[in-house]
Every structure is written in C-alpha cells, then in structure tokens.
Design an enzyme around this catalytic site. Structure first.
Site, mmCIF file in Angstrom:
data_model
loop_
_atom_site.group_PDB
_atom_site.id
_atom_site.type_symbol
_atom_site.label_atom_id
_atom_site.label_comp_id
_atom_site.label_asym_id
_atom_site.label_seq_id
_atom_site.Cartn_x
_atom_site.Cartn_y
_atom_site.Cartn_z
ATOM 1 C CG ASP A 21 66.397 84.136 37.078
ATOM 2 O OD1 ASP A 21 65.881 84.923 36.260
ATOM 3 O OD2 ASP A 21 67.013 84.529 38.098
ATOM 4 C CG ASP A 59 75.131 81.877 33.928
ATOM 5 O OD1 ASP A 59 75.675 82.390 32.933
ATOM 6 O OD2 ASP A 59 74.297 82.476 34.617
ATOM 7 C CD GLN A 77 67.885 79.003 28.930
ATOM 8 O OE1 GLN A 77 67.849 80.227 28.916
ATOM 9 N NE2 GLN A 77 66.922 78.315 29.502
ATOM 10 C CG HIS A 123 64.528 85.922 31.456
ATOM 11 N ND1 HIS A 123 63.900 84.986 32.261
ATOM 12 C CD2 HIS A 123 65.487 86.491 32.234
ATOM 13 C CE1 HIS A 123 64.449 85.011 33.468
ATOM 14 N NE2 HIS A 123 65.420 85.907 33.472
ATOM 15 C CD GLU A 142 62.941 83.395 39.137
ATOM 16 O OE1 GLU A 142 63.711 84.309 38.790
ATOM 17 O OE2 GLU A 142 62.991 82.884 40.270
ATOM 18 C CG ASP A 143 62.289 87.523 35.589
ATOM 19 O OD1 ASP A 143 61.493 87.698 36.525
ATOM 20 O OD2 ASP A 143 63.532 87.589 35.722
ATOM 21 C CD GLU A 161 67.962 80.167 40.206
ATOM 22 O OE1 GLU A 161 68.072 79.886 41.412
ATOM 23 O OE2 GLU A 161 67.478 81.235 39.797
ATOM 24 C CB SER A 199 69.345 82.526 43.280
ATOM 25 O OG SER A 199 70.045 82.133 42.133
ATOM 26 N N GLY A 240 70.728 79.899 35.037
ATOM 27 C CA GLY A 240 71.008 81.312 35.254
ATOM 28 C C GLY A 240 71.533 81.507 36.662
HETATM 29 C C1 LIG Z 1 68.944 87.028 35.824
HETATM 30 S S1 LIG Z 1 70.513 86.336 35.808
HETATM 31 C C2 LIG Z 1 70.375 84.999 36.952
HETATM 32 C C3 LIG Z 1 70.194 85.469 38.344
HETATM 33 C C4 LIG Z 1 70.164 84.389 39.402
HETATM 34 N N1 LIG Z 1 69.289 83.304 39.075
HETATM 35 C C5 LIG Z 1 69.726 84.988 40.727
HETATM 36 O O1 LIG Z 1 68.515 84.888 41.056
HETATM 37 O O2 LIG Z 1 70.576 85.565 41.416
HETATM 38 C C6 LIG Z 1 70.566 85.568 34.263
HETATM 39 C C7 LIG Z 1 71.785 84.730 33.968
HETATM 40 O O3 LIG Z 1 71.465 83.915 32.853
HETATM 41 C C8 LIG Z 1 72.637 83.695 32.105
HETATM 42 N N2 LIG Z 1 72.236 83.312 30.721
HETATM 43 C C9 LIG Z 1 71.707 84.110 29.760
HETATM 44 N N3 LIG Z 1 71.493 83.395 28.646
HETATM 45 C C10 LIG Z 1 71.869 82.123 28.911
HETATM 46 C C11 LIG Z 1 71.895 80.898 28.162
HETATM 47 N N4 LIG Z 1 71.461 80.873 26.904
HETATM 48 N N5 LIG Z 1 72.342 79.777 28.757
HETATM 49 C C12 LIG Z 1 72.795 79.804 30.039
HETATM 50 N N6 LIG Z 1 72.804 80.927 30.804
HETATM 51 C C13 LIG Z 1 72.358 82.061 30.251
HETATM 52 C C14 LIG Z 1 73.402 84.999 32.191
HETATM 53 O O4 LIG Z 1 74.795 84.770 32.009
HETATM 54 C C15 LIG Z 1 73.047 85.479 33.609
HETATM 55 O O5 LIG Z 1 74.073 85.186 34.523
#
Ligand SMILES: C[S@@+](CC[C@H](N)C(=O)[O-])C[C@H]1O[C@@H](n2cnc3c(N)ncnc32)[C@H](O)[C@@H]1O
Length: 269
Positions: free
Chosen positions: A107, A63, A83, A110, A136-137, A38, A46, A40
């Site tokens: 996730d 992440d 990512q 986005h 997702e989203d 996963e 999750s 994020g």
């Molecule tokens: C919506 S949350 C994830 C929630 C988790 N999947 C859950 O369902 O509980 C989004 C996460 O993506 C991470 N994120 C945002 N941009 C990112 C990137 N470019 N590479 C890696 N992680 C990233 C953020 O730090 C954040 O913790």
C-alpha cells in the site's frame, strides 16, 4: 478470541470492502504467529489494526518515513527506506523475518514500475510458500492525474474486419473447391485461402495497460507460464510451473497466493 476488522478502527482509511476481503482470507490464521509486512505506513494506523487483529503476529512496516507507532507495541517494527530498494528489502527481511513473511501488503507508491520491482523481489525471495501477497489500489492506472496513470480509452477493435476476412476466405474457399478443376493452381489457391482463414482467427485484444493496471494484467501471464514454456507448444526453454497458486482480482485489491512447497519443488528459478 475472534476479532473483526472494522473500517475506521485505529483511524485506518482501508474501507470495509477491503477489510471484509482481508477477514475472509486471514480469519483462519488470526491467532497464529504470523509475520506480516505492510509497505506504506503513513501514520501507522493500519499497523495498529494488524497488531490488534493478529493476536500473536509480528507486524513490520516499511515507508520512506517511519510513523513512530513501533514505540507503542513490542510486536510492531518500522523500517525507513524505499520499497524499490531491493538491498534494503533484504535487510528488512533478514532482521525481521529470516524465515520469510506469511503476508505482504503493498500500500505504498501505487506506481506500476516501482510496485513490480518490489513484487517480484519479495515474492521470489521473502514470501513463504503458500503465503499471501496483496496489492492495494491498483486502479490508480485509470487516473489521468496519477503519475503513471491515464484516462481509460477503449482500444480500437480489429474484430470488425477479422470476421469479414474470415467470411470472405471461407466463401472463396468453397467456391474454389466446387468450381475449379483439380490441379496445381487449385491446390495453391486452396492452401493460400486456408492460411488467410486461419490468420484471421489470431486476434489480439488490446486493453488499457497504464501504470498499476498494466502491471496487474502482466501478472496474469504467470498463471499461464506452464503453457508458455511447454515444449509441446514449441518452447525451447525448460518448462516452468506457475509460481502463483491463485490470483484473485477485486475492485482495488489483488490477492496472490504463492504456490506451496510441493508445487514449487523442482522449479529452476
Ligand atoms: C496510502 S499511504 C499508506 C497507508 C497505510 N498503509 C494505511 O493503511 O494506513 C502510502 C504511504 O506510502 C509511502 N510511500 C510512497 N512511495 C513509497 C516508496 N517508494 N517506498 C516506500 N514508501 C513509499 C508514503 O510515504 C505513504 O506514507
């Protein structure tokens, strides 16, 4: 033992519609030794949900910041990085799933451009044949305040003019055929009107294409790649077969099933 996915479990913010879709796709492999990635993690909720659901699964999270939940289980692994960093993703895959991932869920950011880089790199190099990739989203692309989103505006329709042109060309064509005497002039007019009539069919359907929405719509072309590259349809590049077995789009989630080995064999990519 059968376990179900319930909203709020372990504190996850994935809603019940998302979880019901996951249940539908994952229930058959719930007790297998799957490898799930996963992108994020946030607070790791999750990852705990997946660890509980897949009794023998290896759960890997990526992440920018780790959450620390990996300390709670020998089956959860966290990696810190972006990512869109493909070298980093290769390292994660090499260390955690050298034989490939069965399931990948994005996730994270986005953001369309970023998710696209991640998607094609992981899909082509690290998702097993027959594996499932979930985005997702994807509807952030409709949000004006989202970094690459925009408020939905209905695209200008060219469809009103086109039927008029078609009808006009058709009438002129009939008139020419019945009223003009044969000869070069008649031939030229009939040929020109025929071309106008045909051109009036070639219609584009402009649609909202910002951010994740644009990225997801772009993916549909992969399902037509055998037509796009068909020599019978004028392609000069070798014909390719879709790398997707199936693509399912729901409100908020996109599911892509990778073609399996037999479908992928012989593909030059
Ligand atoms: C919506 S949350 C994830 C929630 C988790 N999947 C859950 O369902 O509980 C989004 C996460 O993506 C991470 N994120 C945002 N941009 C990112 C990137 N470019 N590479 C890696 N992680 C990233 C953020 O730090 C954040 O913790």
């Amino acid at each position: 033992m059968k376990r179900t996915l319930v909203a709020g479990q372990f504190g996850t913010d994935k809603n019940q519609i998302y979880l019901d879709n996951y249940e539908r796709l994952f229930s058959d492999i719930q007790n297998e030794k799957i490898t799930l990635l996963e992108l994020g993690i946030f607070r790791g909720e999750s990852l705990l949900l997946w660890e509980n659901y897949f009794s023998q699964g290896t759960i890997i999270g990526v992440d920018i910041h780790a959450s620390g939940v990996a300390n709670k289980s020998s089956r959860i692994f966290e990696f810190e990085g972006y990512q869109q960093d493909t070298d980093f993703l290769d390292t994660v895959a090499r260390e955690a799933a050298p034989e490939g991932f069965d399931i990948i869920i994005d996730d994270a950011s986005h953001i369309g451009d970023i998710s696209k880089i991640t998607f094609w790199h992981l899909f082509d190099n690290h998702l097993k044949p027959g594996g499932i990739y979930v985005i997702e989203d994807w509807r952030t692309g409709y949000w004006d305040k989202w970094v690459d989103g925009a408020r939905y505006k209905k695209a200008k329709e060219s469809n009103i003019i086109r039927p008029c042109i078609y009808e006009c060309a058709e009438k002129c064509l009939n008139f020419t055929k019945t009223n003009l005497k044969g000869g070069r002039m008649k031939q030229t007019i009939v040929s020109c009107l025929g071309k106008v009539k045909k051109a009036s069919y070639k219609n584009r359907f402009p649609s909202h294409d910002f951010g994740m929405v644009g990225f997801v719509k772009e993916l549909v072309d992969e399902l037509g790649i055998d037509m796009i590259t068909s020599p019978e349809r004028g392609s000069t590049v070798p014909q390719q077969q879709p790398r997707f077995k199936r693509m399912e789009i729901g409100p908020g989630q996109v599911f892509i099933i990778k073609s399996d080995d037999s479908e992928l064999s012989g593909m030059i990519r």
